[in-house]
Design an enzyme around this catalytic site. Structure first.
Site, short mmCIF file in Angstrom:
data_model
loop_
_atom_site.label_atom_id
_atom_site.label_comp_id
_atom_site.label_asym_id
_atom_site.label_seq_id
_atom_site.Cartn_x
_atom_site.Cartn_y
_atom_site.Cartn_z
N ASN A 9 0.87 -1.18 0.00
CA ASN A 9 0.00 0.00 0.00
C ASN A 9 0.90 1.24 0.00
O ASN A 9 1.52 1.55 1.02
CB ASN A 9 -0.89 -0.04 1.26
N TRP A 10 0.96 1.91 -1.14
CA TRP A 10 1.89 3.04 -1.27
C TRP A 10 1.34 4.31 -0.62
O TRP A 10 2.05 5.30 -0.51
CB TRP A 10 2.20 3.31 -2.74
N LYS A 11 0.07 4.29 -0.27
CA LYS A 11 -0.57 5.48 0.34
C LYS A 11 -0.33 6.71 -0.54
O LYS A 11 -0.28 6.59 -1.76
CB LYS A 11 -0.07 5.67 1.78
N HIS A 97 -9.64 1.23 5.14
CA HIS A 97 -8.35 1.45 5.78
C HIS A 97 -8.54 2.43 6.94
O HIS A 97 -9.32 3.37 6.84
CB HIS A 97 -7.33 2.00 4.77
N GLU A 99 -6.89 4.82 7.98
CA GLU A 99 -6.64 6.24 7.66
C GLU A 99 -7.87 6.86 7.00
O GLU A 99 -8.17 8.02 7.21
CB GLU A 99 -5.39 6.36 6.78
N GLU A 169 -5.50 -4.94 10.74
CA GLU A 169 -4.48 -3.92 10.89
C GLU A 169 -4.74 -3.12 12.18
O GLU A 169 -5.49 -2.14 12.17
CB GLU A 169 -4.51 -2.93 9.72
N GLY A 175 2.33 2.21 10.90
CA GLY A 175 3.28 3.32 10.79
C GLY A 175 4.00 3.64 12.10
O GLY A 175 4.67 4.67 12.19
N SER A 214 3.29 -2.07 10.41
CA SER A 214 4.74 -2.10 10.65
C SER A 214 5.38 -3.44 10.27
O SER A 214 6.26 -3.95 10.97
CB SER A 214 5.06 -1.74 12.11
N GLY A 235 2.84 -1.23 4.30
CA GLY A 235 2.80 0.19 3.99
C GLY A 235 4.19 0.72 3.69
O GLY A 235 4.71 0.56 2.59
N GLY A 236 4.80 1.34 4.69
CA GLY A 236 6.10 2.00 4.49
C GLY A 236 7.14 1.12 3.81
O GLY A 236 7.87 1.59 2.92
P1 PGA Z 1 2.75 0.33 7.67
O1 PGA Z 1 1.29 0.55 7.05
O2 PGA Z 1 3.28 -0.94 7.11
O3 PGA Z 1 3.53 1.53 7.23
O4 PGA Z 1 2.58 0.25 9.16
C1 PGA Z 1 0.42 -0.53 6.84
C2 PGA Z 1 -0.89 -0.05 6.29
O5 PGA Z 1 -1.36 1.04 6.69
O6 PGA Z 1 -1.51 -0.71 5.44
#
Ligand code: PGA
Length: 253
Positions: A9-11, A97, A99, A169, A175, A214, A235-236
């Site tokens: 997930n590149w956000k 998600h 966010e 999640e 994050g 994470s 994510g990251g």
């Molecule tokens: P993260 O994000 O790996 O940076 O914690 C995961 C996500 O939000 O899907």
């Protein structure tokens, strides 16, 4: 048998240059794992067309969208529909998600409508669920996950989970650099699978449950080794080709 699935997930990250560089590197490094693990990337939707052209028809890396509207078409300025995503070779659609739940006030009911739209378009929903740190401390993890799953069940029924993907999640892990431990994640994954099994054992056995929060090259293997963790939502760490490839590799070795 549930085949492993890793989604990056590149956000809100990327540029034409990054899409070309990252996908180019991933295509080279993931060749040995083709057919052993399903891999998808979710760039911002503006780059789906470029990504689809770069990835071609090889099927090495699938495309995921980060969001979708809950309407098929009409006067909804700024939105994108499931059928539009389908035109751009999208396979998976991330919905719910945390966010989007937090920053865009997406409710369980809205997410259930999105889920139904994704299914109607023949795409695969990746439904994100999970609790906050405070909810975990209160012992409400299961209740939160149940409410998030129930919204889908009420709108679409248990059969809607056939072939879909659920990503657990925990918000406190996203994050933060503080992943859930494999045991913490497994306990919730098992709970999710058992909850679905109460309604349909076959669907529960086949639905893929991803862990996200994470995930790194250092913890991927231990997380994936858990019996009810079928893959990872990254994510990251998905923005570095070598790290993301290493995470994929750890789900096949
Ligand atoms: P993260 O994000 O790996 O940076 O914690 C995961 C996500 O939000 O899907």
């Amino acid at each position: 048998m549930r085949s492993p699935l890793v989604i990056g997930n590149w956000k809100l990250n990327g540029s034409k240059q990054l899409v070309a560089a990252l996908l180019g590197e991933l295509q080279r490094s993931l060749v040995p794992y083709h057919h052993q693990c399903d891999v998808a990337v979710a760039p911002p939707c503006l780059y789906l067309d470029q990504a689809a052209a770069l990835l071609g028809q090889e099927g090495l890396i699938a495309l995921a969208a980060q969001n979708v509207d809950n309407h098929a078409q009409g006067a909804f300025t700024g939105e994108i529909s499931a059928s539009m995503l389908q035109e751009f070779q999208v396979t998976y659609v991330i919905i719910g998600h945390s966010e989007r739940r937090a920053y865009h006030q997406e409710s369980n009911a809205l997410i259930a409508e999105k889920f139904a739209c994704v299914k109607r378009a023949g795409l695969t929903p990746v439904l994100c669920i999970g609790e906050t740190a405070a909810q975990r401390t209160e012992g409400a993890t299961q209740a939160v996950c149940t409410a998030q799953l129930d919204a889908i069940l009420q709108q679409s029924g248990i059969s809607a989970f056939q072939g879909c993907v659920i990503a657990y999640e925990p918000l406190w892990a996203i994050g933060s650099g503080q992943s859930a431990t494999p045991e913490q994640a497994q306990a919730v994954h098992q709970f999710i699978r058992e909850s679905i099994a109460q309604q349909d054992a076959n669907i529960a056995a086949s639905v893929r449950l991803l862990y996200g929060g994470s995930v790194t090259a250092h913890n991927a293997q231990a997380l994936y080794a858990m019996p009810d963790i079928d893959g990872l939502l990254v994510g990251g760490a998905a923005l570095q080709a070598d790290t993301f490839s290493s995470i994929v590799k750890q789900t096949v070795s």
